[in-house]
Design an enzyme around this catalytic site. Structure first.
Site, PDB file in Angstrom:
ATOM      1  N   LEU A 142      -2.124   5.473   0.612  1.00 57.47           N
ATOM      2  CA  LEU A 142      -3.165   5.916   1.541  1.00 57.47           C
ATOM      3  C   LEU A 142      -2.587   6.578   2.782  1.00 57.47           C
ATOM      4  O   LEU A 142      -3.236   7.423   3.391  1.00 57.47           O
ATOM      5  CB  LEU A 142      -4.023   4.717   1.992  1.00 57.47           C
ATOM      6  CG  LEU A 142      -4.400   3.667   0.949  1.00 57.47           C
ATOM      7  CD1 LEU A 142      -5.341   2.633   1.570  1.00 57.47           C
ATOM      8  CD2 LEU A 142      -5.035   4.294  -0.269  1.00 57.47           C
TER       9      LEU A 142
ATOM     10  N   THR B 202      -6.198   0.948   7.881  1.00 57.04           N
ATOM     11  CA  THR B 202      -4.977   1.555   7.349  1.00 57.04           C
ATOM     12  C   THR B 202      -4.156   2.095   8.518  1.00 57.04           C
ATOM     13  O   THR B 202      -2.934   1.912   8.574  1.00 57.04           O
ATOM     14  CB  THR B 202      -5.342   2.689   6.373  1.00 57.04           C
ATOM     15  OG1 THR B 202      -6.096   2.136   5.295  1.00 57.04           O
ATOM     16  CG2 THR B 202      -4.089   3.360   5.832  1.00 57.04           C
TER      17      THR B 202
ATOM     18  N   GLU C  22      -0.402   1.254   9.971  1.00 51.44           N
ATOM     19  CA  GLU C  22       0.628   2.294  10.099  1.00 51.44           C
ATOM     20  C   GLU C  22       1.123   2.427  11.542  1.00 51.44           C
ATOM     21  O   GLU C  22       2.307   2.684  11.771  1.00 51.44           O
ATOM     22  CB  GLU C  22       0.099   3.643   9.593  1.00 51.44           C
ATOM     23  CG  GLU C  22      -0.262   3.668   8.113  1.00 51.44           C
ATOM     24  CD  GLU C  22       0.882   3.292   7.191  1.00 51.44           C
ATOM     25  OE1 GLU C  22       2.048   3.518   7.544  1.00 51.44           O
ATOM     26  OE2 GLU C  22       0.593   2.734   6.109  1.00 51.44           O
TER      27      GLU C  22
ATOM     28  N   HIS D 256       3.813   0.017  12.025  1.00 51.10           N
ATOM     29  CA  HIS D 256       5.120   0.549  11.596  1.00 51.10           C
ATOM     30  C   HIS D 256       5.678   1.524  12.635  1.00 51.10           C
ATOM     31  O   HIS D 256       6.870   1.493  12.957  1.00 51.10           O
ATOM     32  CB  HIS D 256       4.999   1.302  10.267  1.00 51.10           C
ATOM     33  CG  HIS D 256       4.810   0.443   9.063  1.00 51.10           C
ATOM     34  ND1 HIS D 256       5.561  -0.679   8.818  1.00 51.10           N
ATOM     35  CD2 HIS D 256       3.950   0.554   8.010  1.00 51.10           C
ATOM     36  CE1 HIS D 256       5.190  -1.220   7.660  1.00 51.10           C
ATOM     37  NE2 HIS D 256       4.210  -0.493   7.159  1.00 51.10           N
TER      38      HIS D 256
ATOM     39  N   VAL E  64      10.486 -11.397  12.342  1.00 48.30           N
ATOM     40  CA  VAL E  64       9.562 -11.942  13.341  1.00 48.30           C
ATOM     41  C   VAL E  64       9.369 -13.433  13.057  1.00 48.30           C
ATOM     42  O   VAL E  64       9.126 -13.818  11.914  1.00 48.30           O
ATOM     43  CB  VAL E  64       8.203 -11.200  13.268  1.00 48.30           C
ATOM     44  CG1 VAL E  64       7.129 -11.942  14.036  1.00 48.30           C
ATOM     45  CG2 VAL E  64       8.352  -9.773  13.802  1.00 48.30           C
TER      46      VAL E  64
ATOM     47  N   THR F 234       5.454 -15.128  11.984  1.00 50.98           N
ATOM     48  CA  THR F 234       4.700 -14.771  10.779  1.00 50.98           C
ATOM     49  C   THR F 234       5.290 -15.583   9.634  1.00 50.98           C
ATOM     50  O   THR F 234       6.500 -15.544   9.405  1.00 50.98           O
ATOM     51  CB  THR F 234       4.821 -13.266  10.460  1.00 50.98           C
ATOM     52  OG1 THR F 234       6.202 -12.896  10.438  1.00 50.98           O
ATOM     53  CG2 THR F 234       4.100 -12.434  11.506  1.00 50.98           C
TER      54      THR F 234
ATOM     55  N   GLN G 101       6.778 -15.259   3.244  1.00 51.28           N
ATOM     56  CA  GLN G 101       6.012 -15.094   2.004  1.00 51.28           C
ATOM     57  C   GLN G 101       6.856 -14.261   1.055  1.00 51.28           C
ATOM     58  O   GLN G 101       7.624 -13.405   1.484  1.00 51.28           O
ATOM     59  CB  GLN G 101       4.662 -14.428   2.290  1.00 51.28           C
ATOM     60  CG  GLN G 101       4.787 -13.015   2.845  1.00 51.28           C
ATOM     61  CD  GLN G 101       3.465 -12.439   3.313  1.00 51.28           C
ATOM     62  OE1 GLN G 101       2.983 -12.727   4.413  1.00 51.28           O
ATOM     63  NE2 GLN G 101       2.869 -11.601   2.470  1.00 51.28           N
TER      64      GLN G 101
HETATM   65 ZN   LIG Z   1       3.065  -0.703   5.445  1.00 47.95          ZN
END
Ligand SMILES: [Zn+2]
Length: 396
Positions: free
Chosen positions: A173, A213, A217, A220, A238, A241, A244
């Site tokens: 996307l 979205t 982004e 980032h 980090v 968080t 996972q």
């Molecule tokens: Zn990403």
């Protein structure tokens, strides 16, 4: 079966994109390590001037100003922790959420000092301009270079450039550059027009139709990484968080984590659906501050003119708007108002008959989508805090 999972196998052939899901942002290099020696002073709110470059071939790709304004609203509420879906989380999760103290505004002056509106538009004859890259190394994105049919970046040290152009497939996307990426003319974000802002879409596409979205982004762009790693360690450098092993693809993975932690599916850096993405954490904020300080210091001192982010506390003609109008049945009601205020909506047909009423709306997402079954003229009346405004809409 979720469509994205079916499509993972097709992604390796997409040049320039190395991530195996909807976000096309590449894997980090060594410079992504947390620069713990950098001290970031407590700071005031940062305002980042944004320019959207729309490159369109089919007119449907030439998305409206209103769509772009709604996108800016999403970025601002998400980065100021004002998004209403944060308020419905458990207290424990709400306590993890940070006000990033970052706001975004449309740049009202271009790099040459000319008046601007923070949006450039250009028609193109190039198919899928959003994902076309040269084969040279390093490759250049067509959409980011006027010599290749795109639009050149505005000074990437002072502006966040967001290019909107059709992507080759529906599997990816958007894609962002990290702050430590070195080719300045390529710095910024590119995104398929389908995923910009809030707009009417059919049910299958609603997962990504609420503007998050770009929240992801921009994360980032400011140096944040995806929070997963195969060995259950700190995939994103980090602390707060939870580790996972894999990406989460929806809002319902809460009992299914292999690393033994309660999954934070609501983190904006996950791949979860837009409606459940709700927060950045305090340590993500620290990392972003360090990244800005090291790699994007001019964002702190830019003198670019723009309208600051602001939600009025009083309903007026100017802050009640509809798009598209006329419409073909689905209309977005865009009310620029303090998110804490309750709103009442009434819809009347041309004869003055009340046909729909909603009370006590706290805007969980803005704008509000209304679907009309029949064509005709309608009047929408909004009330809030003792004020009332009525406007006309046309359904074709
Ligand atoms: Zn990403």
């Amino acid at each position: 079966m979720r469509p994205l999972l079916q499509l993972l196998f097709a992604l390796s052939s997409l040049s320039g994109f190395s991530q195996n899901a909807w976000c096309g942002t590449g894997l980090p290099d060594q410079q992504a390590e947390l620069e713990s020696k950098i001290n970031v002073e407590s700071r005031s709110t940062i305002t980042i001037p944004v320019v959207f470059h729309v490159l369109w071939k089919d007119s449907v790709e030439n998305i409206s100003d209103e769509r772009i304004y709604s996108q800016l609203d999403v970025l601002n509420t998400d980065f100021r922790a004002l998004n209403a879906n944060l308020k419905v989380l458990s207290k424990e999760k709400q306590n993890l959420a940070a006000d990033m103290q970052i706001e975004f505004c449309l740049a009202f002056v271009d790099p040459f000092g000319n008046p601007a509106k923070g949006i450039t538009r250009k028609q193109t004859s190039i198919d899928n301009i959003g994902t076309q890259n040269t084969v040279s190394i390093p490759s250049k994105a067509f959409i980011k270079n006027s010599s290749l049919g795109g639009t050149d970046a505005w000074d990437t040290e002072k502006y966040l450039n967001i290019w909107i152009g059709k992507f080759q497939s529906n599997t990816i996307l958007a894609e962002s550059k990290f702050p430590w990426d070195t080719i300045r003319s390529e710095d910024g974000i590119r995104i398929d027009p389908e995923y910009v802002g809030i707009h009417c879409v059919d049910a299958l596409k609603k997962r990504f139709s609420y503007g998050r979205t770009l929240t992801h982004e921009v994360g980032h762009y400011l140096g944040l990484l995806h929070p997963w790693s195969a060995d259950c360690t700190l995939g994103d450098q980090v602390q707060d968080t939870p580790p996972q092993r894999n990406a989460y693809y929806d809002c319902n993975k809460v009992d299914d984590d292999e690393c033994g932690y309660i999954p934070l599916v609501e983190n904006f850096m996950q791949f979860s659906d837009d409606l459940c993405l709700a927060l950045f954490t305090h340590d993500q904020k620290k990392r972003v501050d360090q990244m800005i300080s090291k790699y994007r210091p001019k964002l702190l001192s830019n003198n670019v003119s723009c309208f600051p982010f602001y939600y009025p506390t009083e309903l007026t003609e100017d802050n009640l708007n509809f798009y598209p109008n006329p419409s073909t049945g689905c209309v977005m009601v865009d009310i620029d108002l303090d998110t804490k205020l309750e709103i009442e909506l009434e819809i009347f047909d041309a004869t003055g008959r009340l046909i729909h009423q909603e009370s006590n709306i706290v805007m969980s997402i803005r704008p509000i989508e209304i679907n009309f079954l029949q064509s005709g003229m309608y009047f929408v009346r909004a009330k809030s805090n003792g004020k009332s405004v009525t406007k006309k809409i046309i359904v074709l």
